[in-house]
Design an enzyme around this catalytic site. Structure first.
Site, PDB file in Angstrom:
ATOM      1  N   HIS A  47      39.815  81.973  80.714  1.00  0.00           N
ATOM      2  CA  HIS A  47      40.543  81.119  79.772  1.00  0.00           C
ATOM      3  C   HIS A  47      41.057  81.928  78.578  1.00  0.00           C
ATOM      4  CE1 HIS A  47      38.644  77.167  81.391  1.00  0.00           C
ATOM      5  NE2 HIS A  47      39.784  77.451  81.965  1.00  0.00           N
ATOM      6  N   HIS A 131      35.828  70.502  83.225  1.00  0.00           N
ATOM      7  CA  HIS A 131      35.839  71.956  83.076  1.00  0.00           C
ATOM      8  C   HIS A 131      35.776  72.579  84.473  1.00  0.00           C
ATOM      9  CE1 HIS A 131      34.450  76.042  82.184  1.00  0.00           C
ATOM     10  NE2 HIS A 131      34.995  75.866  81.000  1.00  0.00           N
ATOM     11  N   GLU A 133      34.311  75.077  85.732  1.00  0.00           N
ATOM     12  CA  GLU A 133      32.976  75.440  86.200  1.00  0.00           C
ATOM     13  C   GLU A 133      32.210  74.213  86.692  1.00  0.00           C
ATOM     14  OE1 GLU A 133      28.732  77.089  84.565  1.00  0.00           O
ATOM     15  OE2 GLU A 133      30.527  77.849  83.548  1.00  0.00           O
ATOM     16  N   THR A 172      27.168  77.169  82.347  1.00  0.00           N
ATOM     17  CA  THR A 172      26.660  78.414  81.758  1.00  0.00           C
ATOM     18  C   THR A 172      27.132  78.660  80.332  1.00  0.00           C
ATOM     19  OG1 THR A 172      28.518  79.699  82.633  1.00  0.00           O
ATOM     20  CG2 THR A 172      26.553  79.528  84.030  1.00  0.00           C
ATOM     21  N   CYS A 202      24.191  81.348  80.226  1.00  0.00           N
ATOM     22  CA  CYS A 202      24.161  82.774  80.532  1.00  0.00           C
ATOM     23  C   CYS A 202      23.823  83.610  79.302  1.00  0.00           C
ATOM     24  CB  CYS A 202      25.490  83.200  81.162  1.00  0.00           C
ATOM     25  SG  CYS A 202      26.814  83.497  79.984  1.00  0.00           S
ATOM     26  N   SER A 231      35.405  77.007  76.931  1.00  0.00           N
ATOM     27  CA  SER A 231      34.198  76.290  76.510  1.00  0.00           C
ATOM     28  C   SER A 231      33.327  77.136  75.593  1.00  0.00           C
ATOM     29  CB  SER A 231      33.395  75.857  77.744  1.00  0.00           C
ATOM     30  OG  SER A 231      32.157  75.292  77.367  1.00  0.00           O
ATOM     31  N   ASN A 232      33.083  78.393  75.967  1.00  0.00           N
ATOM     32  CA  ASN A 232      32.162  79.201  75.154  1.00  0.00           C
ATOM     33  C   ASN A 232      32.741  79.481  73.781  1.00  0.00           C
ATOM     34  OD1 ASN A 232      32.948  82.310  74.961  1.00  0.00           O
ATOM     35  ND2 ASN A 232      33.629  81.579  76.963  1.00  0.00           N
ATOM     36  N   SER A 275      35.913  85.446  76.856  1.00  0.00           N
ATOM     37  CA  SER A 275      37.133  85.783  77.607  1.00  0.00           C
ATOM     38  C   SER A 275      38.219  86.369  76.704  1.00  0.00           C
ATOM     39  CB  SER A 275      37.665  84.550  78.352  1.00  0.00           C
ATOM     40  OG  SER A 275      37.683  83.416  77.520  1.00  0.00           O
TER      41      SER A 275
END
Length: 319
Positions: A47, A131, A133, A172, A202, A231-232, A275
């Protein structure tokens, strides 16, 4: 020229690319090197528009679904977020040459889901609807085998099938703290629920959030370099606010940063989602130097040395 106002920047360490993202990008680049353009990629490989556009310039062609890809024998890459089982099955049916760039830590969650299912457990998946994932993880199992739990309210209301043993897995890239609160609610309601053998969130997500937590109370503002659909990256922005930072901004490129937002800011934190390449952090620092006398300090909470191998199809010596 007016004298520049001092601005002290705390750089979060670690930040930016994780091993799974690095591997996914290398898979596309190596496929292009070995097989030439085009290399088709289903969904954004990661992303980040900067990364996607860079790969497009090298000959990658991004598509939403396999039916957009001609039967020309060129490689097809599945994104780092993972895909439902129906996707590789369709690629095999069409005899496509495909490379799976799913992050190994996402694949681990897929295997956990299959393990629980094989033991007759119904699963709660803690994650965000829609999402990629989450779509990929739910798509490992038959419809109805997994119930998505997005937040604490869901955890309080969810009603699993009666008389069936339960387990939970997670996306994750979630907030470590938010997820812990959701799990606590589920455990209080379903004390027999099975947990993952090892944390699903993760290492990279956990480490980047820990670095933000260390910096947030020391700065007036946190800048997260990342994409709004990452997301992260979104979680990093939220974690900064929760950890005591008064303001938290997300920017995709240095040019996106409105310097007027830094009125009254003398200490600034900067991090980058998993990312986002380091070159984008450098862009933000260059943008800041247009107006401020910038000094930097790195706050490192963990060293990351994990490297994931490329698929054997990209490492084998040509015959």
């Amino acid at each position: 020229m007016a004298e520049q106002r001092p601005l002290h920047v705390l750089l979060a360490g670690p930040r930016g690319f994780c091993a799974g993202v690095d591997r996914a990008i290398k898979i596309v680049e190596e496929a292009l090197r070995r097989y030439g353009a085009p290399v088709y990629v289903r969904h954004e490989i990661v992303h980040n528009r900067f990364v996607v556009q860079s790969l497009e310039r090298q000959g990658a062609v991004f598509v939403e679904e396999l039916d957009e890809i001609p039967d020309d024998g060129q490689p097809v890459v599945f994104s780092a977020h993972g895909v439902p089982k129906a996707i590789p099955a369709e690629a095999e049916r069409r005899q496509m040459f495909f490379l799976d760039a799913t992050c190994p830590l996402v694949s681990k969650v897929h295997r956990e889901a299959e393990h629980h299912f094989s033991r007759g457990r119904h699963m709660f998946l803690i994650g965000h609807a829609g999402h990629p994932e989450v779509v990929g993880t739910m798509g490992q199992l038959p419809s109805g085998a997994v119930t998505l739990v997005e937040d604490e309210e869901d955890a309080r209301r969810v009603q699993p099938p009666a008389g069936v043993p339960l387990a939970f897995i997670t996306q994750t890239t979630l907030s470590v703290d938010d997820t812990a609160e959701i799990v606590e609610i589920l455990r209080s309601r379903f004390p027999e629920m099975s947990a993952p053998a090892k944390e699903d969130i993760c290492y990279a997500t956990t480490n980047r959030q820990a670095a933000v937590k260390a910096i947030a109370p020391q700065v007036d503002m946190m800048i997260v370099v990342g994409a709004p659909n990452s997301s992260n990256s979104v979680r990093l922005k939220e974690v900064a606010l929760r950890a005591g930072c008064a303001q938290s901004l997300m920017v995709q490129r240095g040019a996106d940063l409105d310097l007027s937002r830094l009125e009254g800011v003398s200490r600034l934190g900067i991090t980058a989602g998993a990312s986002a390449p380091e070159v984008l952090v450098e862009e933000v620092l260059a943008r800041l130097r247009e107006r401020f006398a910038v000094t930097t300090e790195e706050v490192v909470v963990a060293e990351e040395k994990i490297i994931f191998k490329l698929p054997s199809a990209l490492t084998a010596q040509p015959a």
